[in-house]
Design a protein around this motif. Structure first.
Motif, PDB file in Angstrom:
ATOM      1  N   VAL A  83       0.872  -1.179   0.000  1.00 50.20           N
ATOM      2  CA  VAL A  83       0.000   0.000   0.000  1.00 50.20           C
ATOM      3  C   VAL A  83       0.903   1.221   0.000  1.00 50.20           C
ATOM      4  N   PRO A  87      -2.487   6.999  -2.046  1.00 48.34           N
ATOM      5  CA  PRO A  87      -3.183   5.829  -2.582  1.00 48.34           C
ATOM      6  C   PRO A  87      -2.964   5.676  -4.085  1.00 48.34           C
ATOM      7  N   ARG A 155      -7.921   5.108   0.033  1.00 49.16           N
ATOM      8  CA  ARG A 155      -7.058   4.260   0.862  1.00 49.16           C
ATOM      9  C   ARG A 155      -7.749   2.926   1.138  1.00 49.16           C
ATOM     10  N   GLU A 158      -7.670   0.854  -1.919  1.00 48.12           N
ATOM     11  CA  GLU A 158      -6.327   0.320  -2.182  1.00 48.12           C
ATOM     12  C   GLU A 158      -6.037  -0.862  -1.264  1.00 48.12           C
ATOM     13  N   ILE A 159      -6.389  -0.718  -0.002  1.00 47.45           N
ATOM     14  CA  ILE A 159      -6.167  -1.826   0.936  1.00 47.45           C
ATOM     15  C   ILE A 159      -7.002  -3.030   0.504  1.00 47.45           C
ATOM     16  N   CYS A 162      -5.387  -4.800  -2.335  1.00 48.22           N
ATOM     17  CA  CYS A 162      -4.261  -5.627  -1.878  1.00 48.22           C
ATOM     18  C   CYS A 162      -4.782  -6.901  -1.217  1.00 48.22           C
ATOM     19  N   LEU A 172       2.524  -1.547   4.485  1.00 46.62           N
ATOM     20  CA  LEU A 172       1.844  -0.256   4.402  1.00 46.62           C
ATOM     21  C   LEU A 172       2.857   0.855   4.614  1.00 46.62           C
ATOM     22  N   PRO A 175       0.196   4.758   5.910  1.00 49.57           N
ATOM     23  CA  PRO A 175      -1.157   4.663   5.349  1.00 49.57           C
ATOM     24  C   PRO A 175      -2.078   5.818   5.737  1.00 49.57           C
ATOM     25  N   THR A 187      -9.232   4.267   9.170  1.00 52.03           N
ATOM     26  CA  THR A 187      -8.199   3.389   8.642  1.00 52.03           C
ATOM     27  C   THR A 187      -7.669   2.474   9.745  1.00 52.03           C
TER      28      THR A 187
ATOM     29  N   ARG B 242       0.692   0.889  -9.968  1.00 56.00           N
ATOM     30  CA  ARG B 242      -0.158   0.001  -9.195  1.00 56.00           C
ATOM     31  C   ARG B 242      -0.200  -1.385  -9.841  1.00 56.00           C
TER      32      ARG B 242
END
Lengths: 251, 401
Positions: A83, A87, A155, A158-159, A162, A172, A175, A187, B242
């Motif tokens: 991460v 982001p 964010r 994105e997490i 992943c 991370l 983050p 978060t 990404r």
């Protein structure tokens, strides 16, 4: 034996010794925080773990295999997801599509030419993506343009992207940097939830002590490219060397 | 239908109808009327519309999806033309082997060029492709003269070997010393004319063959846009960083995309050779590469129909605007007093005839500044302006593009 073992890693940029002899051992299914003042080499260390940088010396082993010399996508396929500080999502695509990409990547490996198949016919992929969106509490935003979301949502996405790859180690990089207090707390809650619900190891680089002490089970303090101490959060809080290096004279 | 959603199916059907009816639609003015010169419904130009449409569709698969701007696509077009020409010389005057082979050769060449060029992105990629295309042009014009005919170019000839049985080409007739390409005896140049009232509609075999090929190419492009492969390409454009950290190696995706795009260019080149059996090195020049960039941007980058519209617009300008001359202008402004008439003609003169590039340039600037999404965005804005009511009633759907 931890899942991630960093041994004697050193990295020099010209005259600057960014990392010198870093040893780090991240135990499986723990949350390990790496803290340190600016310029301590936290980001350099992280870049060495994900294949963006190759250390000059030392070794990085993930689950018994060396990650050195592998490209970022190969390291990701080993089970390390990253991460970013800001982001990194696919801003031009919608949220559902964003979530589908890592799931495709997980299933197909590095390449599969399915140029005339219909994306929405891939029922398994769509379902898995929808499920992850529900887990991330974003199901209502599935057709939203990803770039139009708030920092906190990006964010979160994105997490989620992943996690969709079912990584064994989640890295991370700050983050919560640049986030409003409410987003930061969200978060933290999200990461706590991930830690409780999944078999996953989390390594986190963070500036915000509030975040670090709410999450971490072990903390490594880096200063000037070398680890100062590694201990539990309670012991770190009172450690005089840490106070001196990290919090400065004033503290 | 055909594995497309409703919206894409209707788009495909509309394009199919337009292609089928183009000889009628593009001839809105009666024969012999003052406006007849604005008619675009003659075979040569219509063939060019669809061939360059294919070229632009293919270019848009690369540029529109991945954002990689190639400045060397004319090399694939030219290579396809040469390959097709050689097939018509060596195998048969039938266009099918020519077209198939032109696609294969262009695919191989784009594989080689893409392999090297895709090591870089952004401006460096563009420069590399430009360099390769210019190299190809220089080679075709000089060193490779035995294959390409150098500056004179290549033509079919009565004395060519043509090892496949003659019936494949049918009893193709001869224009001077040049046999005409055909499809099992149907010559590409043959057409039948239908006079209706004042109008004259020309239905040309070559055009319809190109049109069918374009519809297939368009259909495949839609499928690519809607496929997981297409999604990965859009992801490359959106955030390559990404994607790299998502366990995907972008290179094979980019290379596959580049080759597909090159094969589209080769297909266009092969069709060009099949419609008009002569090819010269100038087809590979960088201006030709630039033209397809303009077509795509004019029409709308990353949209399905945009490149076809852009190709049509540019080819229309090239062929119609360039034919207006001063005499015509004098006729048009004859109603004005003499001094004023001359003044008007002097003002407009730079924009017509050989000056059509100037008009095109101004139009291009206007579109890039005011309609960054090209003609397609213009259409969408118009629809919004006039169709607001119907949109309010319709349930909100996700935009596809």
């Amino acid at each position: 034996m931890g899942i991630l073992e960093v041994k004697d890693v050193g990295k020099r940029f010209g005259g600057l010794q960014a990392l010198g002899n870093v040893n780090l051992d991240v135990a499986e299914n723990t949350v390990h925080a790496i803290i340190g003042p600016n310029g301590a080499g936290k980001s350099t260390l992280l870049n060495c773990l994900v294949g963006k940088l190759i250390p000059d010396t030392g070794s990085v082993m993930f689950d018994g295999q060396s990650v050195l010399g592998r490209t970022p996508y190969q390291i990701n396929q080993m089970g390390i997801s990253r991460v970013f500080q800001t982001p990194e999502i696919f801003g031009d695509l919608n949220v559902l599509e964003n979530m589908m990409i890592p799931i495709f990547a997980k299933r197909d490996g590095a390449f599969r030419l399915h140029a005339i198949e219909n994306m929405m016919d891939e029922k398994d992929i769509v379902e898995a993506a929808e499920k992850m969106l529900v887990d991330m509490n974003m199901a209502d935003k599935r057709y939203m343009h990803a770039a139009a979301m708030s920092r906190g949502d990006k964010r979160r996405l994105e997490i989620g992207m992943c996690l969709a790859q079912e990584p064994r180690l989640l890295l991370l990089d700050e983050p919560t940097a640049g986030m409003a207090r409410a987003d930061t707390n969200n978060t933290i809650d999200l990461l706590k939830q991930i830690k409780d619900e999944r078999d996953i190891t989390i390594a986190i680089i963070e500036h915000d002590m509030h975040v670090v002490f709410s999450l971490a089970e072990r903390i490594t303090v880096l200063a000037q490219g070398t680890p100062l101490v590694e201990d539990t959060p309670d012991n770190i809080k009172g450690h005089p060397k840490v106070r001196e290096a990290y919090l400065g004279e004033a503290a | 239908m055909f594995g497309l959603n409703k919206k894409d199916t209707s788009l495909l059907l509309i394009v199919a109808a337009l292609v089928a009816l183009a000889p009628i639609i593009l001839n809105p003015f009666p024969e012999g009327s003052g406006m007849a010169q604005f008619n675009a419904g003659y075979p040569d130009l219509m063939q060019r519309f669809v061939i360059f449409g294919i070229f632009a569709i293919g270019f848009n698969i690369l540029f529109g999806l991945t954002g990689y701007l190639s400045f060397g696509h004319a090399a694939f077009l030219g290579a396809g033309s040469y390959a097709g020409m050689w097939m018509m010389k060596l195998l048969s005057i039938n266009v099918i082997p020519a077209i198939v082979f032109s696609v294969i050769i262009a695919g191989l060449i784009s594989l080689a060029i893409g392999w090297i060029s895709l090591r870089r992105s952004g401006i460096y990629f563009s420069i590399l492709t430009l360099a390769f295309a210019q190299m190809a042009f220089a080679l075709a014009a000089s060193v490779l003269t035995p294959i390409t005919g150098g500056e004179t170019g290549l033509q079919t000839n009565l004395n060519d070997p043509r090892i496949l049985p003659g019936f494949l080409g049918g009893g193709s007739s001869v224009d001077g010393n040049i046999p005409k390409p055909s499809l099992f005896g149907i010559e590409m140049t043959s057409s039948f004319e239908v006079p209706v009232a004042g109008w004259l509609w020309t239905f040309n075999w070559g055009y319809y063959i190109c049109g069918i090929v374009m519809l297939i190419a368009f259909y495949i492009a839609i499928r690519i846009f809607r496929s997981p492969f297409g999604l990965m390409l859009k992801a490359v454009k959106s955030n390559q960083q990404r994607l790299n950290y998502t366990g995907l190696n972008t290179r094979p995706y980019m290379l596959a995309c580049f080759v597909i795009s090159g094969m589209y260019a080769g297909l266009a080149g092969g069709l060009m050779a099949a419609m008009d059996p002569q090819v010269g090195a100038e087809r590979m020049q960088w201006t030709a590469s630039g033209e397809v960039v303009l077509m795509t941007i004019l029409g709308g980058v990353g949209t399905l129909i945009g490149p076809v519209l852009g190709a049509g617009l540019i080819k229309y300008f090239e062929n119609i605007f360039s034919k207006i001359n001063d005499n015509l202008l004098h006729q048009w402004f004859a109603f004005l007093p003499d001094g004023l008439e001359d003044l008007m003609v002097t003002i407009i003169h730079p924009f017509i005839g050989k000056g059509w590039h100037l008009t095109l340039g101004l139009m291009f600037m206007a579109i890039v500044i005011f309609l960054p999404g090209g003609l397609v965005e213009g259409g969408q804005r118009l629809r919004k302006m006039f169709g607001r009511k119907s949109e309010e009633r319709a349930p909100k759907t996700t935009p596809a593009e």
